[in-house]
Write an enzyme that holds these catalytic residues in place. Structure first.
Site, short mmCIF file in Angstrom:
data_model
loop_
_atom_site.label_atom_id
_atom_site.label_comp_id
_atom_site.label_asym_id
_atom_site.label_seq_id
_atom_site.Cartn_x
_atom_site.Cartn_y
_atom_site.Cartn_z
N ARG A 187 58.79 21.53 46.35
CA ARG A 187 57.84 20.48 46.66
C ARG A 187 58.55 19.38 47.45
O ARG A 187 59.77 19.23 47.37
CB ARG A 187 57.24 19.90 45.39
N LYS A 212 58.27 18.93 38.88
CA LYS A 212 56.96 18.62 38.32
C LYS A 212 56.86 19.20 36.91
O LYS A 212 57.26 20.33 36.66
CB LYS A 212 55.86 19.22 39.20
N HIS A 284 53.12 21.09 51.15
CA HIS A 284 52.74 22.05 50.11
C HIS A 284 52.28 23.37 50.70
O HIS A 284 52.29 24.40 50.01
CB HIS A 284 51.64 21.45 49.23
N ARG A 287 54.94 25.83 50.44
CA ARG A 287 55.01 26.44 49.11
C ARG A 287 54.03 27.60 49.01
O ARG A 287 54.34 28.64 48.43
CB ARG A 287 54.72 25.38 48.06
N HIS A 310 57.38 28.37 38.52
CA HIS A 310 56.17 28.26 37.70
C HIS A 310 56.45 28.79 36.30
O HIS A 310 57.10 29.82 36.13
CB HIS A 310 55.02 29.07 38.32
N TYR A 319 48.33 30.20 44.28
CA TYR A 319 48.94 29.93 45.58
C TYR A 319 48.78 31.11 46.55
O TYR A 319 49.15 31.00 47.71
CB TYR A 319 50.44 29.63 45.42
#
Length: 360
Positions: A187, A212, A284, A287, A310, A319
């Site tokens: 990120r 995150k 993003h 990503r 994740h 995603y």
């Protein structure tokens, strides 16, 4: 009296600060800082609360003075959400721009509900009054996934635009940033927090602090991204501190000046304008490129989830930006015997044809 350009200021909208305002300011500050691992989330939450307060108070209140406790009433909460979307007179100075989209209204009220729960936990409002409003907690309505797939050819165009910049140190820095975004799925906030000492040569990897959701992780760097990073480091130098720094017009690198996540986004927008892509990719989207490209290469979703950081493969699946054409390409790999194959099989084994005919 206070004057501006020879004219008295209009103080009609001002009022004295109350003890309640001071207490609310403390609660608001604590709520925003509870998102301690994500500067971008803190900005987003603060912006949502400010916009909600101004729109619902006819521009008379800010996030500190707005009577948030009133939203604990279910009917008021529901009416406030409608006012945000419809842009009614309650929006005051915002009415000229009309209401916000349904998704934005839902997001604003979701943040407001999170703040109300926070206030209830701190004893500022009554849980009993809040419970009915919580039953009407908005759900985010999305007709399609956020963002879009960044194609490999578009990543190439962005890298080429960065490489063509006349300021060579800046070109090397921007290429390294793009390569790490595309090659690690980091990120932008994680990219901004990288220091030189977070890099490891064997195996090529980078330590990402304050990711995150809390904690940290180590991201592997692919061999195709490593040369871009090495070129930037050769210019920047091996001194400890921020990996991505401000580069002056004369090419000098300010080693102590760390690029913020917002500045990284701004540089990507500038590069996109030079490519003529026709759309503005966000950090993003790199990503999403990372996840989609790996899934498209046949890597299982559990491995991709570990590579992107994740905790759940369900987050990774969100995603995936492969469209129907991509799925059709994979579907055509399914090998089901054709009618011609069956005929050939029957010709090779006459007894099979006899048995087949008898059964018929």
């Amino acid at each position: 009296s206070a004057r501006t350009e020879g004219r008295p200021m209009d103080n009609s909208g001002l009022r004295a600060v109350t003890d309640r305002d001071i207490e609310m300011a403390r609660h608001l500050d604590a709520f925003i800082n509870s998102y301690r691992n994500s500067p971008a989330s803190r900005r987003s939450v603060a912006s949502a609360l400010t916009s909600t307060a101004k729109r619902l108070s006819r521009n008379a209140d800010d996030a500190c003075t707005f009577p948030w406790e009133g939203l604990a009433n279910a009917e008021v909460f529901d009416a406030s959400r409608r006012n945000l979307e419809e842009g009614t007179e309650a929006a005051g100075a915002y009415a000229e721009r009309g209401g916000v989209s349904a998704a934005t209204a839902d997001r604003y009220m979701a943040v407001a509900m999170a703040f109300l729960v926070f206030l209830a936990r701190r004893g500022f409002i009554d849980w009993g009054k809040l419970e009915a409003a919580r039953l009407n907690k908005p759900r985010i309505h999305r007709t399609k996934p956020l963002g879009r797939r960044l194609l490999r050819s578009e990543v190439t165009e962005l890298l080429a635009a960065a490489h063509r910049q006349p300021n060579k140190p800046k070109a090397a820095r921007d290429c390294a940033m793009l390569a790490l975004l595309a090659g690690t799925g980091a990120r932008r906030s994680e990219l901004a927090n990288i220091n030189y000492e977070h890099l490891t040569d064997e195996p090529p990897s980078v330590y990402l602090p304050r990711v995150k959701g809390g904690g940290d992780r180590t991201a592997l760097i692919p061999r195709t991204a490593k040369p871009y990073l090495d070129q930037w480091v050769s210019i920047r130098g091996a001194s400890p501190g921020p990996l991505f720094n401000k580069v002056l017009k004369n090419g000098a690198v300010e080693a102590s000046h760390r690029l913020s996540d917002q500045t990284i986004w701004w540089h990507i927008r500038q590069l996109a304008e030079r490519t003529g892509l026709g759309w503005e990719p966000t950090p993003h989207d790199f990503r999403r490129f990372f996840v989609t490209d790996l899934l498209d290469s046949g890597i299982d979703v559990l491995a991709v989830a570990r590579l992107v950081g994740h905790r759940s493969p369900y987050s990774t699946q969100r995603y995936d930006r492969r469209g129907p054409e991509d799925l059709r390409h994979h579907l055509e790999r399914l090998d089901i015997p054709s009618p011609d194959d069956l005929e050939a099989l029957l010709d090779d084994d006459p007894t099979s044809r006899v048995n087949h005919d008898v059964n018929l």
